[in-house]
Design a protein around this motif. Sequence first.
Motif, PDB file in Angstrom:
ATOM      1  N   ALA A   1       0.987  -1.036  -0.093  1.00 48.94           N
ATOM      2  CA  ALA A   1       0.103   0.134  -0.084  1.00 48.94           C
ATOM      3  C   ALA A   1       0.822   1.099  -0.007  1.00 48.94           C
ATOM      4  O   ALA A   1       2.047   1.293   0.746  1.00 48.94           O
ATOM      5  CB  ALA A   1      -0.890   0.010   1.285  1.00 48.94           C
ATOM      6  N   TYR A   2       0.532   2.360  -0.705  1.00 44.80           N
ATOM      7  CA  TYR A   2       1.265   3.421  -1.110  1.00 44.80           C
ATOM      8  C   TYR A   2       0.827   4.800  -0.639  1.00 44.80           C
ATOM      9  O   TYR A   2       1.009   5.769  -1.239  1.00 44.80           O
ATOM     10  CB  TYR A   2       1.757   3.450  -2.411  1.00 44.80           C
ATOM     11  CG  TYR A   2       2.049   2.184  -2.961  1.00 44.80           C
ATOM     12  CD1 TYR A   2       3.232   1.345  -2.467  1.00 44.80           C
ATOM     13  CD2 TYR A   2       1.042   1.346  -3.769  1.00 44.80           C
ATOM     14  CE1 TYR A   2       3.473   0.156  -2.992  1.00 44.80           C
ATOM     15  CE2 TYR A   2       1.497  -0.030  -4.269  1.00 44.80           C
ATOM     16  CZ  TYR A   2       2.734  -0.557  -4.167  1.00 44.80           C
ATOM     17  OH  TYR A   2       2.744  -1.754  -4.352  1.00 44.80           O
ATOM     18  N   PHE A   3      -0.075   4.850   0.285  1.00 49.08           N
ATOM     19  CA  PHE A   3      -0.639   5.995   0.850  1.00 49.08           C
ATOM     20  C   PHE A   3       0.337   7.041   1.275  1.00 49.08           C
ATOM     21  O   PHE A   3       0.190   8.165   1.189  1.00 49.08           O
ATOM     22  CB  PHE A   3      -1.612   5.610   2.034  1.00 49.08           C
ATOM     23  CG  PHE A   3      -2.714   4.570   1.749  1.00 49.08           C
ATOM     24  CD1 PHE A   3      -3.632   5.271   0.916  1.00 49.08           C
ATOM     25  CD2 PHE A   3      -2.885   3.366   2.240  1.00 49.08           C
ATOM     26  CE1 PHE A   3      -4.908   4.515   0.670  1.00 49.08           C
ATOM     27  CE2 PHE A   3      -3.703   2.777   1.783  1.00 49.08           C
ATOM     28  CZ  PHE A   3      -4.560   3.027   1.023  1.00 49.08           C
ATOM     29  N   ASP A   4       1.347   6.512   2.220  1.00 46.85           N
ATOM     30  CA  ASP A   4       2.492   7.412   2.382  1.00 46.85           C
ATOM     31  C   ASP A   4       3.194   8.019   1.298  1.00 46.85           C
ATOM     32  O   ASP A   4       3.584   9.173   1.169  1.00 46.85           O
ATOM     33  CB  ASP A   4       3.400   6.804   3.576  1.00 46.85           C
ATOM     34  CG  ASP A   4       4.152   5.432   2.788  1.00 46.85           C
ATOM     35  OD1 ASP A   4       3.297   4.706   2.047  1.00 46.85           O
ATOM     36  OD2 ASP A   4       5.192   5.234   3.073  1.00 46.85           O
ATOM     37  N   ALA A   5       3.444   7.314   0.170  1.00 50.05           N
ATOM     38  CA  ALA A   5       4.218   7.692  -0.908  1.00 50.05           C
ATOM     39  C   ALA A   5       3.528   8.942  -1.615  1.00 50.05           C
ATOM     40  O   ALA A   5       3.852   9.943  -1.983  1.00 50.05           O
ATOM     41  CB  ALA A   5       4.514   6.689  -1.747  1.00 50.05           C
TER      42      ALA A   5
END
Length: 729
Positions: free
Chosen positions: A209-213
């Motif tokens: 998951a790439y919410f932070d990116a």
Amino acid sequence: MAMTAPAPTGERQDFSAFLRPARDGGRAIELLVKGARCAACLSKIEREMKALPAVAAARLNLTTGKLVVEFEPGAGDPSLVLERLDKLGYPATLYDPGKAAQVRDAEGRRLTFALGVAAFGAGNAMMFSVPIWAGLFGQELGPATRTLMMWLSAVIGAPCAIYAGMPFFESAWRSLRSGRANMDVPISIGVILTLAISFVETVLRGRDAYFDAAVSLLFLLLIGRWLDHRLRASARSAAADLLALQAPSAAVIGEGGVERRTPLGEVAPGDVLIVRPGERIPVDGIVAGGASDLDKSLLTGETAPVRVGAGETCQAGALNLSGVIRLRATARSEDSAVAAIARLVEAGTQSRSRYVRLADKAASLYVPVVHSAAALTFVGGWLLGLGPREALLRAVAVLIITCPCALGLAVPAVQVTASARLFRRRVLVKSGAALERLAEVDHVVFDKTGVLTEGRPQLVGAAPAATAMAAPLARASSHPLAKALAAAHPGPTALAEEVREVAGQGVEGRIGGRIARLGRADFVGVKGASRTETELWFGFEGDTKIRFVFVDRLRADAAATVEALKARGLTVEILSGDVASAVEAAARAVGVTAWRAGLTPTEKSNAVRDVTAAGRKVLMVGDGLNDAAALAGAHAAMAPGTALDASQNAADLVFSGEGLGAVVEAFDVARSARGRALENFGFAALYNLVAAPAAMLGFVNPFVAALAMSGSSLAVTLNALRTGAGRRA
């Protein structure tokens, strides 16, 4: 009053009350346009406006957001302008400086809040992503715990990314509505797809998951957007500061000789005004009575006050020094010399906004290529046997790994680093693209007074006994040369008695019971004296007369600065409003062979424009109001910290200190910055040439793509830190 779209019934609002007279008998309307940010926006709006019926001209200023549309005489429908702007995606209102300031303040607050939300989201979403990364590298992290961390990252990161991304989403939508794609389009698509695939992976209990990116990328890009907003805000005040030099009201002589204070905007040609000592000339006019000395240094750069009498012309902005004069107005405030300079400054800022950065040029190829590559990856992977989920992951990886973060940081990172280095060396960089333009300069234009010279008249060659005799009378005068004479005798001195100032001549008073005069030669009693330099005469009645000579000294490193610029392959010229003898002496002293004297502000601006038209890139270094238009029209501009506020605001760089070495220093750092920026562009291009095929072939998943994208941004930033390193102040 907001300007709204025409009603669906076809009725159009009547805006004729807001039209003002324009050139050649036409009419014009001023609008505040929202959403225009780049040169492409400017070009499209102006082109579409000029295509409307009866529109003679259209000019948009990106810095202020003001669009001026001029109609042909007796024709034109302002509601059509509104309708076309609305279709283009740029809503407009009637231009009101107060309303425009409110809109800009609201935009600044929105960007600041979005930046804060992005910073919060990036930091807190990362807190839940770190355990997931640890689990990928063999640490103990069960599937349930990993899914919980992904959901927590989504709860924080996704709302923050959606809110922080709104400036980019809205810009991308406006761009697509107008049939083009700007840099915000791939950013928006990349962020939205990243969030979408992250939600899918979270729901399906996937590994990545790439919410932070997504929110971290927005945080980095919002920093650049906020800095650009602040730079535009500082540039907007140049013309406003110039117009502030005009008095807010004027003393008008009405019927029966009654004096009344009248707002400046209501003064009409033919009105008779009273201008007292210490006041600025409110509008352009002709002296109808009286005589005085005018300080025109802010307008012309000439150090010596100018005497005016009946029938002579006065320009708005000049300071009345000595006598009371009656002035017959010949122009309105908006047509005055100061207003004309302000329009030249605005035009110069407008032309600078057309400067297309290298990143914008790259975007014209970048956007279609990257989107085509991502689409081809998805379709090709599906046709070659991959499932829709795996094909979409590869396409998203292509978008993430080629996200234009490194490309977007290539120039801003260098500009920030170079600006910080110059700030430590007492040079303030005010314009985002100033260093780019400064690096391209091949011709330097200096003003004389206050730039090559110190801008402070100083007494030379006078005996202490002579200054002591004249000091009591000099201290009673507000004349600049009298003040310099008084400063040359710092000891305690009693003021002269019965002081009387004679307009345009000098001052008279009693010193020790004897009548003394200080001023022009003929006023003091010296007949036939030749006036070749800035001077004052002093003498007691019936006694020997004393001549005081003043000079404006050159800066200590002026000659060395000119020599250093020549050594770097630049040509140097002096453009001054001062008298020819003073300019020639200064040019000879610093080693400059090309010089012109006695120039008006418009002539200076035209001279810079002519050199530019010949293919040269001009750096203008000036400090006075007479330099403001030339500063705005030059390819790059610098002003000393002692300059008039309007000139500082019109300049790209402001330097402090007594020397001119900062000009050479800024030029060297600018050239270094250009080299680093080109290196960053080269690295960004090479990175995409390698990374994009790797993602298309499946060698890179979205997680690694996010790391690679961040790494490319870090590499660009570290290279930017080398800008100007090792150079000495």
